[in-house]
Motif scaffolding. Structure first.
Motif, PDB file in Angstrom:
ATOM      1  N   GLU A 280     -44.272 120.295 112.048  1.00 46.97           N
ATOM      2  CA  GLU A 280     -44.825 119.663 110.354  1.00 46.97           C
ATOM      3  C   GLU A 280     -46.162 119.677 110.942  1.00 46.97           C
ATOM      4  N   GLU A 281     -46.458 118.621 111.658  1.00 45.95           N
ATOM      5  CA  GLU A 281     -47.684 118.052 111.997  1.00 45.95           C
ATOM      6  C   GLU A 281     -49.390 119.295 111.923  1.00 45.95           C
ATOM      7  N   ALA A 282     -48.085 120.522 112.517  1.00 48.30           N
ATOM      8  CA  ALA A 282     -49.626 121.329 113.546  1.00 48.30           C
ATOM      9  C   ALA A 282     -50.686 122.037 112.846  1.00 48.30           C
ATOM     10  N   GLY A 283     -49.699 122.291 111.031  1.00 51.82           N
ATOM     11  CA  GLY A 283     -50.286 123.151 110.529  1.00 51.82           C
ATOM     12  C   GLY A 283     -51.649 122.449 108.947  1.00 51.82           C
ATOM     13  N   LYS A 284     -50.880 120.900 108.762  1.00 50.61           N
ATOM     14  CA  LYS A 284     -51.662 120.189 108.512  1.00 50.61           C
ATOM     15  C   LYS A 284     -53.295 120.518 108.548  1.00 50.61           C
ATOM     16  N   PRO A 285     -54.077 119.931 107.644  1.00 56.56           N
ATOM     17  CA  PRO A 285     -55.630 119.686 107.651  1.00 56.56           C
ATOM     18  C   PRO A 285     -55.730 118.338 108.612  1.00 56.56           C
ATOM     19  N   ALA A 286     -56.771 118.352 108.713  1.00 54.46           N
ATOM     20  CA  ALA A 286     -56.645 117.204 109.857  1.00 54.46           C
ATOM     21  C   ALA A 286     -58.780 116.232 109.726  1.00 54.46           C
ATOM     22  N   VAL A 287     -58.315 115.273 108.998  1.00 57.80           N
ATOM     23  CA  VAL A 287     -60.209 114.461 108.274  1.00 57.80           C
ATOM     24  C   VAL A 287     -60.468 114.037 110.040  1.00 57.80           C
ATOM     25  N   PHE A 288     -61.443 113.941 111.078  1.00 55.48           N
ATOM     26  CA  PHE A 288     -62.207 113.420 111.866  1.00 55.48           C
ATOM     27  C   PHE A 288     -63.155 112.864 111.393  1.00 55.48           C
ATOM     28  N   LEU A 289     -63.496 111.127 111.717  1.00 52.49           N
ATOM     29  CA  LEU A 289     -63.805 110.306 110.337  1.00 52.49           C
ATOM     30  C   LEU A 289     -65.096 110.578 111.945  1.00 52.49           C
TER      31      LEU A 289
END
Length: 395
Positions: A280-289
């Motif tokens: 489930e985590e692999a396809g999630k959008p990711a935010v890099f602050l």
């Protein structure tokens, strides 16, 4: 398998990008299975007639019955000792406030062509004001009017003028980034043999931050993308990739935006893996602050957000609360082309964390390939414009 006989379509250009269906008025309403069409002035009366190929039936020849007393045309025949030198020429005809442009490209698919003079309809005008031709090699031919209707031969000569639009030298400087994209080693045809092309090879894409300081080039599951700092026009790689040496999935798109309202540019990555999404985590959008010039993935920014085999991501403040929200466009359901998954509108809480604020924010928009936010109607509000495979451009 029985054939499905359908009517062809023909449209009249009314100007201002308006086209009107004229199938019945112009006698093309008979159903059939047509496989090709070509146009030419078959009866040398100055207008274009139409020939239509039909499967297991006689070809259709449609004579143009335009009234020569009400309309006129200018036929321009391009000639040269080397025929290939006229292919690709762009011909402009000016009449009053009207400007018409045609490109001489006689090829019409496999072993087909529509050779002959370029025919420009003048309507009720008695003459054209001028002609301008840009040959394929960039040289220019100009001819002042008045130019009477009828057939006109224009020969490409060595002494043609140089093109009057000259690009300044050295206005653009090409620099290469020290990064090479490596595609994931997969074969999508083993998963779906009838695919028109492989969906796993969609990258790379790149984005530059609004302040002009950062650039990111997307990578793949086999080799992650790379972050660069732009200093004095040079692309300086960061010491290490913000996402490690390999990515959780193929990186589909990237956008920079200040998602945590601290005045600097953060980065959002979306992923796509047509073969499979590993968890489930692999396809999630990711935010890099962005933390003082160092980018770190936020572990909580996308909590509760479902996975998406994405095609694009766009940042804009859709609810006008002063916070940057996100649109994530679904490219396809993994292994199920041409089915599309749900696209997402993600609401920013002002601290760089995103939620699906409403059930309606998870919706079907087709196979989205790109998105851009722009004010289409001048009301100072941004609309979302989507390009979609096998679909129309949606607003």
């Amino acid at each position: 398998m029985p054939s499905i006989r359908e009517r062809n379509y023909i449209f009249q250009n009314k100007g201002n990008a308006l086209f009107v269906n004229k199938v019945d008025e112009w006698g093309m309403g008979k159903p059939g299975v047509s496989s090709g069409a070509a146009y030419a002035d078959l009866d040398n009366d100055g207008d274009l007639d139409l020939v239509v190929n039909n499967l297991n039936a006689a070809a259709g020849i449609f004579q143009n019955n335009a009234d020569p007393d009400k309309t006129s045309s200018l036929q321009i025949q391009l000639v040269s000792k080397q025929y290939a030198s006229v292919v690709g020429a762009k011909v402009e005809v000016f009449t009053g406030t009207s400007r018409q442009l045609q490109e001489f490209m006689p090829v019409r698919g496999f072993q087909s062509s529509a050779a002959g003079p370029l025919i420009f309809g003048l309507g009720s005008a008695k003459q054209a004001d001028s002609i301008r031709i840009v040959w394929a090699d960039g040289t220019l031919h100009k001819q002042a009017g008045p130019i009477t209707p009828g057939l006109m031969r224009i020969e490409k000569k060595v002494a043609s003028l140089k093109r009057d639009v000259v690009l300044e030298q050295n206005t653009l400087v090409l620099r290469t980034a020290p990064f090479s994209h490596v595609a994931t080693d997969v074969n999508d045809f083993k998963l779906q043999p009838l695919l028109p092309y492989m969906l796993s090879f969609q990258g790379p894409k790149s984005a530059v931050s609004a302040d002009g300081r950062w650039m990111y080039v997307t990578g793949s599951r086999q080799k992650a993308g790379a972050l660069f700092e732009l200093i004095s026009g040079e692309m300086v790689p960061r010491p290490a990739s913000v996402v490690g040496n390999v990515s959780v999935a193929d990186e589909a798109d990237v956008v920079f935006a200040d998602v945590d309202a601290d005045g600097d540019q953060d980065m959002v990555l979306v992923y796509a893996d047509y073969q499979s999404i590993a968890g489930e985590e692999a396809g999630k959008p990711a935010v890099f602050l962005n933390q003082g010039g160092t980018f770190a993935k936020s572990p909580t920014a996308m909590s509760g957000i479902p996975s998406v085999c994405a095609g694009t991501v766009e940042a804009w403040d859709y609810n006008y609360d002063g916070q940057t929200d996100l649109f994530v466009g679904s490219r396809v359901l993994p292994g199920q082309f041409p089915l599309a998954g749900s696209s997402l509108i993600l609401t920013n809480n002002g601290k760089g964390s995103f939620t699906l604020a409403q059930p309606a924010h998870q919706f079907q928009a087709g196979m989205v390939t790109d998105a851009v936010a722009a004010d289409m109607d001048g009301d100072k509000k941004l609309e979302l414009i989507l390009s979609r495979e096998f679909g129309t451009v949606a607003v």
